[in-house]
Design a protein around this motif. Structure first.
Motif, PDB file in Angstrom:
ATOM      1  N   PRO A 172      66.700  78.575  74.490  1.00 11.24           N
ATOM      2  CA  PRO A 172      65.831  79.610  75.155  1.00 11.24           C
ATOM      3  C   PRO A 172      66.768  80.639  75.549  1.00 11.24           C
ATOM      4  N   PHE A 173      67.898  80.524  75.791  1.00 15.21           N
ATOM      5  CA  PHE A 173      68.783  81.668  76.210  1.00 15.21           C
ATOM      6  C   PHE A 173      69.028  82.740  75.045  1.00 15.21           C
ATOM      7  N   PHE A 174      69.185  82.267  73.858  1.00 19.12           N
ATOM      8  CA  PHE A 174      69.058  83.091  72.742  1.00 19.12           C
ATOM      9  C   PHE A 174      67.829  83.691  72.511  1.00 19.12           C
ATOM     10  N   VAL A 175      66.847  82.953  72.533  1.00 23.46           N
ATOM     11  CA  VAL A 175      65.501  83.635  72.438  1.00 23.46           C
ATOM     12  C   VAL A 175      65.248  84.697  73.354  1.00 23.46           C
ATOM     13  N   LEU A 176      65.447  84.407  74.765  1.00 28.25           N
ATOM     14  CA  LEU A 176      65.330  85.231  75.916  1.00 28.25           C
ATOM     15  C   LEU A 176      66.205  86.525  75.377  1.00 28.25           C
ATOM     16  N   GLY A 177      67.159  86.453  75.092  1.00 29.95           N
ATOM     17  CA  GLY A 177      68.061  87.617  74.745  1.00 29.95           C
ATOM     18  C   GLY A 177      67.462  88.467  73.424  1.00 29.95           C
ATOM     19  N   LEU A 178      66.858  87.912  72.461  1.00 32.55           N
ATOM     20  CA  LEU A 178      65.972  88.685  71.603  1.00 32.55           C
ATOM     21  C   LEU A 178      64.857  89.267  72.189  1.00 32.55           C
ATOM     22  N   LEU A 179      64.308  88.790  73.240  1.00 36.07           N
ATOM     23  CA  LEU A 179      63.044  89.442  73.743  1.00 36.07           C
ATOM     24  C   LEU A 179      63.352  90.526  74.763  1.00 36.07           C
ATOM     25  N   LEU A 180      64.626  90.624  75.372  1.00 36.12           N
ATOM     26  CA  LEU A 180      65.051  91.673  76.285  1.00 36.12           C
ATOM     27  C   LEU A 180      65.160  92.934  75.587  1.00 36.12           C
ATOM     28  N   ARG A 181      64.599  94.066  76.437  1.00 42.26           N
ATOM     29  CA  ARG A 181      64.807  95.172  75.867  1.00 42.26           C
ATOM     30  C   ARG A 181      65.868  96.145  76.864  1.00 42.26           C
ATOM     31  N   PRO A 182      66.432  97.358  76.663  1.00 43.37           N
ATOM     32  CA  PRO A 182      67.279  97.974  77.485  1.00 43.37           C
ATOM     33  C   PRO A 182      66.744  98.259  78.849  1.00 43.37           C
ATOM     34  N   GLU A 183      65.318  98.427  78.929  1.00 47.59           N
ATOM     35  CA  GLU A 183      64.567  98.780  79.800  1.00 47.59           C
ATOM     36  C   GLU A 183      64.761  97.610  81.094  1.00 47.59           C
ATOM     37  N   HIS A 184      64.742  96.518  80.469  1.00 47.71           N
ATOM     38  CA  HIS A 184      64.880  95.153  81.237  1.00 47.71           C
ATOM     39  C   HIS A 184      66.052  95.110  81.904  1.00 47.71           C
ATOM     40  N   LEU A 185      67.463  95.192  81.090  1.00 49.23           N
ATOM     41  CA  LEU A 185      68.719  95.355  81.709  1.00 49.23           C
ATOM     42  C   LEU A 185      68.865  96.666  82.757  1.00 49.23           C
ATOM     43  N   ASP A 186      68.235  97.794  82.492  1.00 49.09           N
ATOM     44  CA  ASP A 186      68.153  98.840  83.536  1.00 49.09           C
ATOM     45  C   ASP A 186      67.839  98.271  84.792  1.00 49.09           C
ATOM     46  N   VAL A 187      66.865  97.391  84.890  1.00 48.99           N
ATOM     47  CA  VAL A 187      66.102  96.918  86.070  1.00 48.99           C
ATOM     48  C   VAL A 187      67.125  96.386  86.990  1.00 48.99           C
ATOM     49  N   LEU A 188      68.262  95.655  86.212  1.00 51.37           N
ATOM     50  CA  LEU A 188      69.195  94.996  86.942  1.00 51.37           C
ATOM     51  C   LEU A 188      70.249  96.166  87.596  1.00 51.37           C
ATOM     52  N   ARG A 189      70.123  97.219  87.285  1.00 49.81           N
ATOM     53  CA  ARG A 189      71.072  98.342  87.812  1.00 49.81           C
ATOM     54  C   ARG A 189      70.410  98.754  89.580  1.00 49.81           C
ATOM     55  N   ARG A 190      69.429  98.459  89.855  1.00 48.74           N
ATOM     56  CA  ARG A 190      68.762  98.815  91.006  1.00 48.74           C
ATOM     57  C   ARG A 190      69.447  98.320  92.307  1.00 48.74           C
ATOM     58  N   GLY A 191      69.574  98.881  93.414  1.00 46.77           N
ATOM     59  CA  GLY A 191      70.478  98.671  94.466  1.00 46.77           C
ATOM     60  C   GLY A 191      69.938  97.077  95.134  1.00 46.77           C
ATOM     61  N   TRP A 192      68.731  96.905  95.141  1.00 50.67           N
ATOM     62  CA  TRP A 192      68.256  95.598  95.868  1.00 50.67           C
ATOM     63  C   TRP A 192      68.461  94.467  94.786  1.00 50.67           C
ATOM     64  N   VAL A 193      68.375  94.667  93.316  1.00 46.88           N
ATOM     65  CA  VAL A 193      68.883  93.527  92.601  1.00 46.88           C
ATOM     66  C   VAL A 193      70.352  93.338  92.819  1.00 46.88           C
ATOM     67  N   ARG A 194      71.285  94.374  92.588  1.00 45.87           N
ATOM     68  CA  ARG A 194      72.718  94.170  92.734  1.00 45.87           C
ATOM     69  C   ARG A 194      73.049  93.378  94.226  1.00 45.87           C
ATOM     70  N   ALA A 195      72.293  93.717  95.256  1.00 41.94           N
ATOM     71  CA  ALA A 195      72.318  93.208  96.525  1.00 41.94           C
ATOM     72  C   ALA A 195      72.219  91.343  96.649  1.00 41.94           C
ATOM     73  N   LEU A 196      71.037  91.378  95.869  1.00 40.52           N
ATOM     74  CA  LEU A 196      70.491  89.949  95.428  1.00 40.52           C
ATOM     75  C   LEU A 196      71.648  89.384  94.379  1.00 40.52           C
ATOM     76  N   ALA A 197      72.175  90.047  93.658  1.00 37.10           N
ATOM     77  CA  ALA A 197      73.110  89.113  92.849  1.00 37.10           C
ATOM     78  C   ALA A 197      74.352  89.049  93.637  1.00 37.10           C
ATOM     79  N   VAL A 198      74.852  89.639  94.498  1.00 35.00           N
ATOM     80  CA  VAL A 198      76.014  89.359  95.162  1.00 35.00           C
ATOM     81  C   VAL A 198      75.598  87.864  95.952  1.00 35.00           C
ATOM     82  N   LEU A 199      74.264  87.894  96.702  1.00 36.28           N
ATOM     83  CA  LEU A 199      74.139  86.700  97.504  1.00 36.28           C
ATOM     84  C   LEU A 199      74.138  85.558  96.475  1.00 36.28           C
ATOM     85  N   THR A 200      73.411  85.740  95.165  1.00 37.44           N
ATOM     86  CA  THR A 200      73.519  84.720  94.093  1.00 37.44           C
ATOM     87  C   THR A 200      74.609  84.356  93.859  1.00 37.44           C
TER      88      THR A 200
END
Length: 354
Positions: A172-200
């Protein structure tokens, strides 16, 4: 290819690489080596917690990135040739080296190349996953199908033939990687996502302490079924398997959110992860045989072997070390493939131009 041509090709490719992914790949390969470097000193709460934290996500994250970078695989002759020469042939070479080393060190020897030696399961899995890319790109519900395959694998007792347990469980992790697009990765650059990442990351580090005490490491090796464990496979076992998937996915997302996006000192080293992956296991086997792990354990051993792992990563990325390993990691093995017939060459050229 001459060295000048090789360097020119590498420089050209580097201009089109995603620095964020190269940074992530370098961090992950460092965690792979550190995890293997501290494995022999497990047995204390601190070492076990660090080991379990690393294993809870490092390979799923690496596999997701591998899937993301495999989107262009179309099963064309040129792509298949590159896959055979870049993955299958190095696998056979390093399988032979592992067997030779096992004989010299009087360790168990794999029965045949169909039984991957230690870390080499990933090359077999990558080979099969990439061959299957066109299938996943055609399915209506690829991720749901891959998750179903992974969960079904938990109920089948698979031997170590081709590392099928891990190959299917981590699909599933390989298939999920196939499905991801650059815009999906760009969402991870948002401030609230990065703050949540630190907590995670912080929360996972805390949870790893009791998890290492009450959970078997086997849950995070993704290689064995649930049928021979002291747990109800259709109840708690299945839920725990899904929980491990979600934990790996959460930490993978956190890693991609926090990893630097721009080029830095280690960015270009992210292109050499295969050298590190294939080279480090042989060196660690020798270090273990020579009695290195008898010198220190516990917290001191954790610190020393973490430093050893990092040093080994940088060592295997050195230009002269890569030059020595290149005939093994990137062998000129085109002789294993037959020459394309005239009709096949024209057909391949037409597909490339379409």
């Amino acid at each position: 290819m001459t060295n000048r041509r090789r360097d020119t090709a590498s420089a050209s490719a580097s201009r089109h690489r995603d620095s964020r992914l190269d940074n992530a790949k370098f961090l992950l390969i460092a965690l792979v080596v550190i995890g293997h470097a501290i494995e022999p000193i497990r047995g204390t709460p601190v070492v076990d917690a660090v080991y379990m934290w690393i294993y809870s996500f490092h390979m799923p994250a690496f596999i997701l990135i591998s899937g993301y970078l495999s989107k262009s695989f179309d099963a064309s002759p040129r792509r298949v040739e590159k896959l055979v020469l870049g993955v299958a042939v190095p696998y056979l070479i390093f399988w032979g080296l592992h067997v030779l080393l096992a004989v010299l060190l009087d360790r168990g020897v794999p029965a045949s190349p169909l039984e991957p030696a230690w870390t080499l399961w990933f090359l077999v899995a990558l080979f099969v996953w990439r061959l299957s890319v066109p299938v996943w790109q055609r399915l209506r519900w690829p991720l749901a199908t891959a998750v179903g395959v992974s969960l079904a694998t938990a109920f089948v007792e698979l031997e170590n033939v081709l590392g099928l347990g891990r190959l299917l469980s981590l699909l599933p992790f390989f298939v999920l990687g196939l499905l991801l697009r650059p815009e999906h990765l760009d969402v991870l650059r948002r401030g609230w996502v990065r703050a949540l990442a630190v907590l995670t990351v912080a929360a996972s580090a805390v949870v790893a302490v009791p998890a290492a005490r009450y959970l078997e490491f086997e849950w995070f090796f993704w290689r064995s079924s649930l049928v021979d464990r002291d747990i109800d496979p259709l109840g708690a076992g299945l839920l725990l398997r899904l929980g491990c998937m979600l934990a790996a996915l959460s930490l993978t997302a956190a890693l991609l959110a926090l990893v630097p996006r721009g080029s830095g000192a280690v960015t270009r080293l992210g292109a050499y992860t295969l050298y590190v992956y294939l080279g480090h296991s042989l060196l660690l086997r020798v270090a273990e045989h020579l009695g290195w792990y008898d010198l220190a354990d516990g917290v001191l051993g954790l610190a020393v072997n973490t430093a050893l792992g990092l040093a080994l990563v940088f060592f295997l990325c050195l230009p002269w070390v890569r030059a020595v390993l290149r005939p093994l990691v990137e062998p000129d093995a085109s002789w294993v493939l037959r020459s394309a017939r005239p009709g096949e060459a024209r057909s391949g050229a037409q597909r490339a131009g379409s």
